[in-house]
Design a protein around this motif. Structure first.
Motif, PDB file in Angstrom:
ATOM      1  N   GLY A 300       0.812  -1.213   0.000  1.00  0.00           N
ATOM      2  CA  GLY A 300       0.000   0.000   0.000  1.00  0.00           C
ATOM      3  C   GLY A 300       0.845   1.262   0.000  1.00  0.00           C
ATOM      4  N   ARG A 301       1.864   1.300   0.839  1.00  0.00           N
ATOM      5  CA  ARG A 301       2.712   2.492   0.900  1.00  0.00           C
ATOM      6  C   ARG A 301       3.502   2.674  -0.390  1.00  0.00           C
ATOM      7  NH1 ARG A 301       6.590   3.142   6.001  1.00  0.00           N
ATOM      8  NH2 ARG A 301       4.505   3.084   6.974  1.00  0.00           N
ATOM      9  N   ILE A 302       3.989   1.583  -0.953  1.00  0.00           N
ATOM     10  CA  ILE A 302       4.750   1.675  -2.202  1.00  0.00           C
ATOM     11  C   ILE A 302       3.884   2.253  -3.311  1.00  0.00           C
ATOM     12  CG2 ILE A 302       5.853   0.297  -4.008  1.00  0.00           C
ATOM     13  CD1 ILE A 302       7.554   0.640  -1.537  1.00  0.00           C
ATOM     14  N   VAL A 303       2.645   1.777  -3.409  1.00  0.00           N
ATOM     15  CA  VAL A 303       1.757   2.258  -4.469  1.00  0.00           C
ATOM     16  C   VAL A 303       1.375   3.719  -4.241  1.00  0.00           C
ATOM     17  CG1 VAL A 303      -0.525   1.970  -5.524  1.00  0.00           C
ATOM     18  CG2 VAL A 303       0.882  -0.036  -5.008  1.00  0.00           C
ATOM     19  N   ARG A 304       1.045   4.081  -3.002  1.00  0.00           N
ATOM     20  CA  ARG A 304       0.640   5.463  -2.721  1.00  0.00           C
ATOM     21  C   ARG A 304       1.768   6.453  -2.991  1.00  0.00           C
ATOM     22  NH1 ARG A 304      -1.890   2.969   1.648  1.00  0.00           N
ATOM     23  NH2 ARG A 304      -0.167   3.479   3.049  1.00  0.00           N
ATOM     24  N   VAL A 305       2.932   6.182  -2.441  1.00  0.00           N
ATOM     25  CA  VAL A 305       4.056   7.105  -2.617  1.00  0.00           C
ATOM     26  C   VAL A 305       4.504   7.141  -4.076  1.00  0.00           C
ATOM     27  CG1 VAL A 305       6.456   7.564  -1.986  1.00  0.00           C
ATOM     28  CG2 VAL A 305       4.825   6.855  -0.232  1.00  0.00           C
ATOM     29  N   GLY A 306       4.591   5.984  -4.688  1.00  0.00           N
ATOM     30  CA  GLY A 306       5.068   5.926  -6.066  1.00  0.00           C
ATOM     31  C   GLY A 306       4.161   6.658  -7.035  1.00  0.00           C
ATOM     32  N   SER A 307       2.857   6.432  -6.949  1.00  0.00           N
ATOM     33  CA  SER A 307       1.940   7.097  -7.870  1.00  0.00           C
ATOM     34  C   SER A 307       1.893   8.597  -7.624  1.00  0.00           C
ATOM     35  CB  SER A 307       0.539   6.491  -7.759  1.00  0.00           C
ATOM     36  OG  SER A 307       0.083   6.491  -6.414  1.00  0.00           O
ATOM     37  N   THR A 308       2.087   9.023  -6.383  1.00  0.00           N
ATOM     38  CA  THR A 308       2.141  10.458  -6.092  1.00  0.00           C
ATOM     39  C   THR A 308       3.382  11.088  -6.719  1.00  0.00           C
ATOM     40  OG1 THR A 308       0.947  10.155  -4.006  1.00  0.00           O
ATOM     41  CG2 THR A 308       2.199  12.191  -4.264  1.00  0.00           C
TER      42      THR A 308
END
Length: 425
Positions: A300-308
């Motif tokens: 979840g954190r990887i996807v949130r930070v990466g897409s931001t």
């Protein structure tokens, strides 16, 4: 132990060849969109229609994928669809007019839809069968295929601008990748044998009683099903939405980066294809490390930070303008969006084969149809605004990721049977 390791490496390499195949074939023809645009005298709107035709073909394939997987298996489906994708390159070369070009693009979409589901089913089964994470590295080979195709296109352009020569070389590379894939893909095995066959000594009556009892327990544990097409769960829907906008971001950058560099920031013909290369290199690097990041920080954190990072980096590059800021913005997209599709595919596979098929379908739709929408926006308002939509799509992924129940990846892959993943996806 050594035998298991060798089996894993052989299967991993073969399935990676499928991912590389799809990336290479896709980037081969989209990197030549400027040439197709010139040869057929196409507007940005018609380029959008061409990409939309590919998306429509992919969408048309989805109702057939589950049936084809159950009847022929992922190994056969991957092989046949790969052969069709190789022939599609010849179709782009030989098309006499725009109408035929649209049909070729639609056929490409159908084959991409089949291969996308088949290869991700193979990848999910690989993780389950051997209890090791591998999906991010598999998707890294997809990005490697994109980058290799872009570099080949750039190199061929230096020698000749002839489309047929470029696509003939690309077809030879694709043939080698398919041969490599055929050496170690996971075999499609039949469902588990009945109890009588497994025990060898039980009577048919005992076997029937045990089978009925097992079926009853399975029916009680399984959620109620509707007749016809099963309805996806709320989590699966959020996964599908995240996948759509994630692949819109990824696909649009691959399709429109060369045209943006050439037409908006006025890069040279030799530099224009390097936009895809920059994106692909960053995605490869990120995906090579992504499995470790997933274990350490969580999906979840990887996807949130990466897409931001992808959305904000591209938005700033568009505001500043220029070739160098554009390439930096493209690098942010490649780095940030890299782990989105592997994480969502793994999460979907843990929800079952139906969820995997739906998410793969939405992913192919976003990858192929999304860039067409960008083309329509570009035709109406300008390509810079179209790329702004791409940046917004990445930020939508960040929002969707907050609604998904991400699995803990420090444990072995989920308990879904690998044979079920292979057959039912």
């Amino acid at each position: 132990m050594l035998r298991v390791r060798d089996d894993f490496l052989r299967a991993h390499l073969a399935i990676a060849a499928l991912f590389c195949f799809l990336g290479f074939q896709y980037a081969t023809w989209v990197s030549r969109l400027p040439t197709l645009k010139t040869d057929f005298e196409l507007s940005d709107g018609r380029i959008g229609l061409l990409l939309m035709a590919s998306g429509i073909g992919a969408a048309a394939s989805f109702p057939l994928v589950a049936t084809m997987m159950k009847r022929y298996g992922s190994q056969t489906l991957a092989t046949v669809s790969a052969i069709v994708l190789g022939l599609v390159l010849a179709g782009f070369t030989l098309a006499p007019n725009f109408a035929v070009l649209l049909l070729v693009a639609a056929l490409d979409g159908v084959a991409v839809g089949f291969l996308n589901v088949a290869m991700n089913a193979q990848g999910a089964a690989l993780e389950v069968r051997f209890g090791r994470t591998a999906m991010s590295r598999l998707h890294a080979t997809f990005s490697s295929g994109l980058g290799l195709a872009a570099l080949l296109a750039s190199g061929v352009n230096i020698v000749t601008t002839t489309l047929s020569a470029h696509f003939a070389i690309a077809a030879a590379v694709l043939a080698l990748l398919l041969l490599l894939a055929r050496t170690g893909m996971l075999a499609d095995e039949p469902p588990s044998a009945p109890a009588a066959e497994q025990s060898g000594g039980q009577s048919n009556e005992q076997s029937d009683e045990q089978t009925a009892e097992q079926a009853g327990r399975a029916a009680e544990a399984a959620p109620p099903k509707r007749r016809g097409i099963p309805l996806p769960s709320r989590i699966t829907i959020w996964m599908g939405v995240a996948m759509v906008f994630g692949t819109i971001t990824e696909g649009a950058m691959n399709d429109w980066s060369a045209l943006y560099l050439k037409n908006v920031v006025h890069a040279s013909p030799q530099l224009a294809p390097l936009g895809i290369a920059v994106i692909s290199v960053m995605m490869v690097v990120a995906r090579l490390f992504a499995d470790g990041w997933r274990t350490r920080f969580g999906d979840g954190r990887i996807v949130r930070v990466g897409s931001t990072v992808a959305g904000l980096g591209l938005a700033l590059a568009l505001l500043v303008g220029g070739v160098v800021p554009a390439l930096i913005g493209f690098a942010c997209v490649g780095l940030g969006i890299a782990a989105v599709t592997p994480c969502v595919y793994v999460a979907a596979a843990r929800q079952g084969s139906d969820a995997l098929a739906l998410v793969a379908a939405t992913g192919t739709t976003g990858l192929l149809a999304g860039p067409a929408v960008i083309g329509f926006v570009a035709n109406a308002t300008g390509l810079a605004w179209g790329m702004g939509v791409v940046a917004a799509s990445a930020l939508v992924v960040a929002l969707c990721s907050t609604r998904i129940a991400w699995p803990a990846l420090d444990k072995a892959p989920a308990a879904a049977a690998p044979d079920a993943v292979l057959h039912e996806a």
